[in-house]
Scaffold this active site. Structure first.
Site, short mmCIF file in Angstrom:
data_model
loop_
_atom_site.label_atom_id
_atom_site.label_comp_id
_atom_site.label_asym_id
_atom_site.label_seq_id
_atom_site.Cartn_x
_atom_site.Cartn_y
_atom_site.Cartn_z
N ARG A 15 1.13 -1.25 0.11
CA ARG A 15 0.09 0.01 -0.05
C ARG A 15 0.99 1.20 0.12
O ARG A 15 2.18 1.11 0.11
CB ARG A 15 -0.87 -0.02 1.26
CG ARG A 15 -1.97 -0.88 1.09
CD ARG A 15 -2.85 -1.07 2.53
NE ARG A 15 -1.96 -1.66 3.81
CZ ARG A 15 -2.47 -2.01 4.75
NH1 ARG A 15 -3.49 -1.59 5.23
NH2 ARG A 15 -1.84 -2.41 5.75
N LYS A 75 1.21 1.91 7.06
CA LYS A 75 1.60 0.98 8.23
C LYS A 75 2.40 2.00 9.25
O LYS A 75 3.22 2.86 8.92
CB LYS A 75 2.31 -0.40 7.93
CG LYS A 75 1.62 -1.14 7.20
CD LYS A 75 0.26 -1.48 8.21
CE LYS A 75 0.61 -2.21 9.37
NZ LYS A 75 -0.43 -2.69 10.33
N GLU A 118 -6.08 4.87 13.66
CA GLU A 118 -7.26 3.98 14.51
C GLU A 118 -7.75 4.34 15.77
O GLU A 118 -8.77 3.81 16.11
CB GLU A 118 -6.37 2.47 14.73
CG GLU A 118 -5.35 2.59 15.81
CD GLU A 118 -3.92 3.13 15.40
OE1 GLU A 118 -3.10 2.91 16.48
OE2 GLU A 118 -3.82 3.66 14.29
N ILE A 269 -4.68 -9.17 15.46
CA ILE A 269 -3.25 -9.40 15.83
C ILE A 269 -2.53 -8.03 15.89
O ILE A 269 -1.33 -7.81 16.58
CB ILE A 269 -2.36 -10.14 14.89
CG1 ILE A 269 -1.35 -10.78 15.25
CG2 ILE A 269 -2.58 -9.83 13.40
CD1 ILE A 269 -1.30 -11.29 16.66
#
Length: 373
Positions: A15, A75, A118, A269
């Site tokens: 990505r 990420k 998040e 996870i």
């Protein structure tokens, strides 16, 4: 403002922080966008595509970090990337710090301002920047689980949908949120027998209303997990506590009582996992076995479908990126309390309570950080 988009370096992560359309939006607002060469190769976008949208393409990640005021990624930064961050620089990406003490320490030491996708919220309490990746991960979990169930891949040799005269596979989804519901939807579409466990009765009612008898719903208790897990062919862990480590809802003893070749897929996870036997894996080596049960615990599941994932992510992150670039991070967070909830680290302080509690840092609220800035 100078906005930097480095190439992702996590193993088999394809990505990229934004698509050329995002670059064009930022350029149109008067910002300079600096993109590392080949950053978009994994989604089929060339350097020329980014240049045509107004980006400046540079040869190395170091140039991106050296030049940019705002870094936009996908990420969490790897430790080598944390080492390139500096005081006063803003990082906007997924962080998942509660499960990554080394990254948290590195971000604290960097002095940078780290805003996590998040933990950004919406008016209804949802997590809008996590939602599209949860949708992707939920749907992928069934594909991954179905593949792992094949005998050659270590599984029981069960076809989830069965065939006429042969019962379908049994799927248990722990967690009825965005990821869990998308997993259940895919499993039902394949013809599997699906049960969702959740502790929100209103959510269970909602699922029942949408799917009727096609999905079984059950209130999540230790007893319910204990009863359903041994008979399941595929178990999906889809539990989220925003910003905090995932609770361990399936014990090692319960895993030991599952049938040989059954499969566990742990979507949680990124936040440490919700199975006691879970440990992070990669797309290069996605599975391992414990007590003959196959575990799939890839920490960046949506990276397997980077084009879909990147476009879906840019759709929801771009308005926030524009706000950070147009107003500066302080004013953007003062204007938008939901974006302020994304502040995890600033100037050597941890600003998200669940992360501070989990990792043992002193907690400074986002409000206090803004007042001090």
């Amino acid at each position: 403002m100078k906005v930097g988009v480095p190439k992702e370096i996590k193993i088999l992560e394809y990505r990229v922080g934004t698509v050329p359309a995002g670059v064009r939006e930022l350029s149109n607002d008067g910002h300079e966008v600096i993109v590392e060469t080949n950053a978009g190769a994994g989604i089929g976008m060339t350097d020329a595509d980014y240049e045509a949208a107004g980006a400046k393409v540079v040869a190395t990640a170091k140039e991106v970090y050296d030049l940019a005021d705002l870094i936009v990624k996908v990420k969490e930064p790897q430790l080598s990337e944390c080492g390139m961050l500096r005081e006063g620089q803003v990082l906007f990406t997924y962080l998942h710090l509660a499960a990554d003490p080394a990254q948290a320490e590195a971000l604290v030491k960097s002095g940078s301002t780290a805003i996590a996708y998040e933990t950004v919220t919406a008016n209804d309490g949802s997590l809008p920047l996590l939602t599209p990746m949860s949708e992707v991960a939920g749907r992928l979990s069934i594909q991954a689980g179905a593949f792992a169930l094949q005998k050659a891949n270590g599984g029981r040799g069960v076809l989830l949908g069965g065939v006429p005269g042969v019962a379908p596979g049994k799927v248990v989804v722990i967690g009825g949120g965005v990821a869990g519901l998308n997993a259940a939807d895919m499993a039902v579409g394949l013809g599997a027998e699906v049960t969702i466990l959740d502790r929100s009765v209103p959510r269970l009612r909602e699922i029942e209303k949408i799917y009727g008898g096609r999905i079984k719903t059950q209130y999540s208790t230790i007893q319910a997990v204990d009863t359903l897990i041994p008979d399941a062919d595929l178990v999906i862990g889809a539990v989220l506590v925003a910003g905090a480590a995932a609770p361990k809802l399936v014990s090692a003893e319960q895993v030991s009582r599952m049938r040989p070749g059954a499969v566990l897929v742990d979507i949680s996870i990124d936040q440490g996992g919700c199975f006691e036997t879970s440990r992070p894996t990669t797309h290069a080596e996605p599975t391992y076995t414990v007590d003959d049960v196959v575990h799939y615990c890839v920490t960046n599941m949506p990276g397997a479908v980077p084009r879909t994932s990147t476009f879906a992510l840019t759709n929801v992150t771009l308005p926030f990126v524009k706000a950070l670039a147009n107003d500066g991070w302080r004013e953007a967070l003062r204007k938008d309390a939901h974006l302020a909830n994304g502040l995890n680290v600033h100037a050597g302080q941890v600003n998200y309570e669940a992360v501070a509690r989990e990792l043992g840092y002193d907690y400074q609220s986002a409000k206090d950080a803004l007042n001090a800035a």
